[in-house]
Design a protein around this motif. Structure first.
Motif, mmCIF file in Angstrom:
data_model
loop_
_atom_site.group_PDB
_atom_site.id
_atom_site.type_symbol
_atom_site.label_atom_id
_atom_site.label_comp_id
_atom_site.label_asym_id
_atom_site.label_seq_id
_atom_site.Cartn_x
_atom_site.Cartn_y
_atom_site.Cartn_z
ATOM 1 N N TRP A 1 0.360 -1.512 0.113
ATOM 2 C CA TRP A 1 0.093 -0.305 0.275
ATOM 3 C C TRP A 1 0.589 1.199 -0.251
ATOM 4 O O TRP A 1 0.473 2.142 0.148
ATOM 5 N N GLY A 2 1.937 1.430 0.004
ATOM 6 C CA GLY A 2 3.286 2.467 0.238
ATOM 7 C C GLY A 2 2.766 2.635 1.712
ATOM 8 O O GLY A 2 3.000 2.397 2.085
ATOM 9 N N ARG A 3 3.143 4.205 1.785
ATOM 10 C CA ARG A 3 3.031 4.935 3.071
ATOM 11 C C ARG A 3 2.108 4.848 3.913
ATOM 12 O O ARG A 3 1.694 5.760 5.121
ATOM 13 N N GLN A 4 0.824 4.890 3.617
ATOM 14 C CA GLN A 4 -0.401 4.964 3.386
ATOM 15 C C GLN A 4 -1.031 3.701 3.594
ATOM 16 O O GLN A 4 -2.268 4.057 2.715
ATOM 17 N N PRO A 5 -1.074 2.704 4.195
ATOM 18 C CA PRO A 5 -1.787 1.743 4.585
ATOM 19 C C PRO A 5 -3.714 2.054 5.132
ATOM 20 O O PRO A 5 -3.180 2.555 5.858
ATOM 21 N N PRO A 6 -4.171 0.900 4.890
ATOM 22 C CA PRO A 6 -5.537 1.218 5.628
ATOM 23 C C PRO A 6 -5.729 0.885 6.670
ATOM 24 O O PRO A 6 -4.707 0.271 7.068
ATOM 25 N N GLN A 7 -6.399 1.139 7.795
ATOM 26 C CA GLN A 7 -6.168 0.627 8.956
ATOM 27 C C GLN A 7 -6.723 -0.914 9.354
ATOM 28 O O GLN A 7 -5.896 -1.394 10.012
ATOM 29 N N SER A 8 -6.947 -1.285 8.211
ATOM 30 C CA SER A 8 -7.528 -3.338 8.273
ATOM 31 C C SER A 8 -6.334 -3.180 7.696
ATOM 32 O O SER A 8 -6.153 -4.499 7.410
ATOM 33 N N ALA A 9 -5.294 -2.716 7.138
ATOM 34 C CA ALA A 9 -3.939 -3.259 6.249
ATOM 35 C C ALA A 9 -3.054 -4.499 7.588
ATOM 36 O O ALA A 9 -3.334 -5.559 6.411
ATOM 37 N N VAL A 10 -3.017 -4.460 9.025
ATOM 38 C CA VAL A 10 -2.458 -5.598 8.959
ATOM 39 C C VAL A 10 -2.950 -6.933 8.947
ATOM 40 O O VAL A 10 -3.133 -8.050 8.988
ATOM 41 N N ASN A 11 -4.573 -6.426 9.412
ATOM 42 C CA ASN A 11 -5.731 -7.605 9.352
ATOM 43 C C ASN A 11 -5.529 -8.260 7.883
ATOM 44 O O ASN A 11 -5.765 -9.735 8.141
ATOM 45 N N VAL A 12 -5.709 -7.698 6.905
ATOM 46 C CA VAL A 12 -5.766 -8.216 5.852
ATOM 47 C C VAL A 12 -4.340 -8.836 5.655
ATOM 48 O O VAL A 12 -5.051 -10.301 4.562
ATOM 49 N N VAL A 13 -3.331 -8.317 5.811
ATOM 50 C CA VAL A 13 -2.095 -9.414 6.245
ATOM 51 C C VAL A 13 -2.142 -10.976 6.773
ATOM 52 O O VAL A 13 -1.694 -12.013 6.152
ATOM 53 N N HIS A 14 -2.990 -10.974 7.668
ATOM 54 C CA HIS A 14 -2.608 -12.072 8.342
ATOM 55 C C HIS A 14 -3.993 -12.997 7.933
ATOM 56 O O HIS A 14 -3.636 -14.130 7.485
ATOM 57 N N ARG A 15 -4.740 -12.403 6.917
ATOM 58 C CA ARG A 15 -5.309 -13.226 6.906
ATOM 59 C C ARG A 15 -5.182 -13.692 5.658
ATOM 60 O O ARG A 15 -5.670 -15.311 5.210
ATOM 61 N N TYR A 16 -4.433 -13.137 4.618
ATOM 62 C CA TYR A 16 -3.542 -13.542 3.338
ATOM 63 C C TYR A 16 -2.726 -14.819 4.109
ATOM 64 O O TYR A 16 -2.515 -16.176 2.629
#
Length: 274
Positions: free
Chosen positions: A60-75
């Motif tokens: 996402w670059g330097r501005q990931p969405p707030q849900s980004a960490v959860n998205v990574v864990h899910r993937y």
């Protein structure tokens, strides 16, 4: 390409081109783009931990969405289930493991094309250094045979930071140049020409690589194509960068002209300034 079928290593991972995984030689559906991007980044860093922060920046670059960490864990969880369908919940698993605030892929040269290429390249360089030139050439050619395209298909996956992928592309270009140099010495340029041509297509500004392609085409008897390539590259450099070819590329062209003993093609070219 050759896909691993060993009973002990049912999965074969590919990152020398679009990210791929095969199970017993059958392609595995790796899911959505971002899931494939995570896997590509982990494979490029095979065996080394990749922090979640680095994954977020590539995705996402330097501005990931707030849900980004959860998205990574899910993937990551989805990838683990793809690799090991029977894996128990919260189990470390064999292939994709949590490590130092991130993840790493636990692979070796029997599992991943990039590591296999590096092992073969090391074997080729050792053989060449010991004077076993035919053995070295065969190892170089086997290594190049693993290359399917730009590393990870990073541009198509929308990677925001291509540095890790670009480094592998540069490594493969270096290998192609080494392999071609030896192939020319052994009069077996035809054996590397197909892959060299494809690598060079993806690196139009790499004059050292284009020089090797020029020489390989000429050595393979394709004089007209070699001369046409020179003029294509020269016009590209002039039109898009406003520069002339460097000394290495001009010298390669002169070698092509000297090889053309019949003189008809070379005479018609009018030299490199036309």
């Amino acid at each position: 390409m050759s896909v691993n079928h060993d009973d002990e290593t049912p999965l074969w991972f590919g990152v020398l081109g679009p990210v791929r995984v095969w199970r017993w030689g059958v392609p595995v559906d790796l899911g959505p783009r971002q899931q494939r991007l995570i896997l590509g980044l982990l494979l490029v860093n095979a065996g080394q931990p990749v922090g979640v922060g680095e994954i977020l920046e590539v995705m996402w670059g330097r501005q990931p969405p707030q849900s980004a960490v959860n998205v990574v864990h899910r993937y990551v969880g989805a990838l683990r289930r793809l690799f090991e369908p029977g894996l128990a919940a919260r189990s470390a698993g064999r292939w994709l493991r949590g490590d130092a605030g991130g993840y790493r892929m636990q692979v070796d040269p029997d599992d991943l094309d990039l590591l296999r290429l590096r092992a073969l390249a090391g074997r080729a360089r050792s053989a060449e250094g010991a004077g076993r030139f035919v053995e070295a050439a065969s190892a170089y050619e086997e290594a190049l045979g693993l290359w399917r395209g730009p590393c990870g298909g990073a541009a198509q996956l929308g990677a925001n930071d291509h540095l890790a992928f670009d480094a592998v592309d540069h490594e493969c270009a270096d290998l192609a140049r080494e392999a071609t140099r030896l192939a020319l010495r052994l009069d077996r340029a035809r054996s590397v020409l197909p892959v060299l041509r494809r690598v060079a297509e993806h690196r139009p500004w790499d004059e050292a690589l284009q020089s090797q392609l020029l020489l390989a085409l000429s050595a393979g008897g394709q004089q007209a194509e070699a001369i046409a390539l020179f003029h294509t590259v020269r016009h590209r450099l002039a039109d898009e960068l406003g520069v002339d070819p460097g000394g290495e590329f001009r010298e390669a062209y002169q070698q092509v002209l000297r090889r053309d003993t019949a003189g008809s093609v070379a005479t018609g070219s009018g030299g490199w300034f036309t």
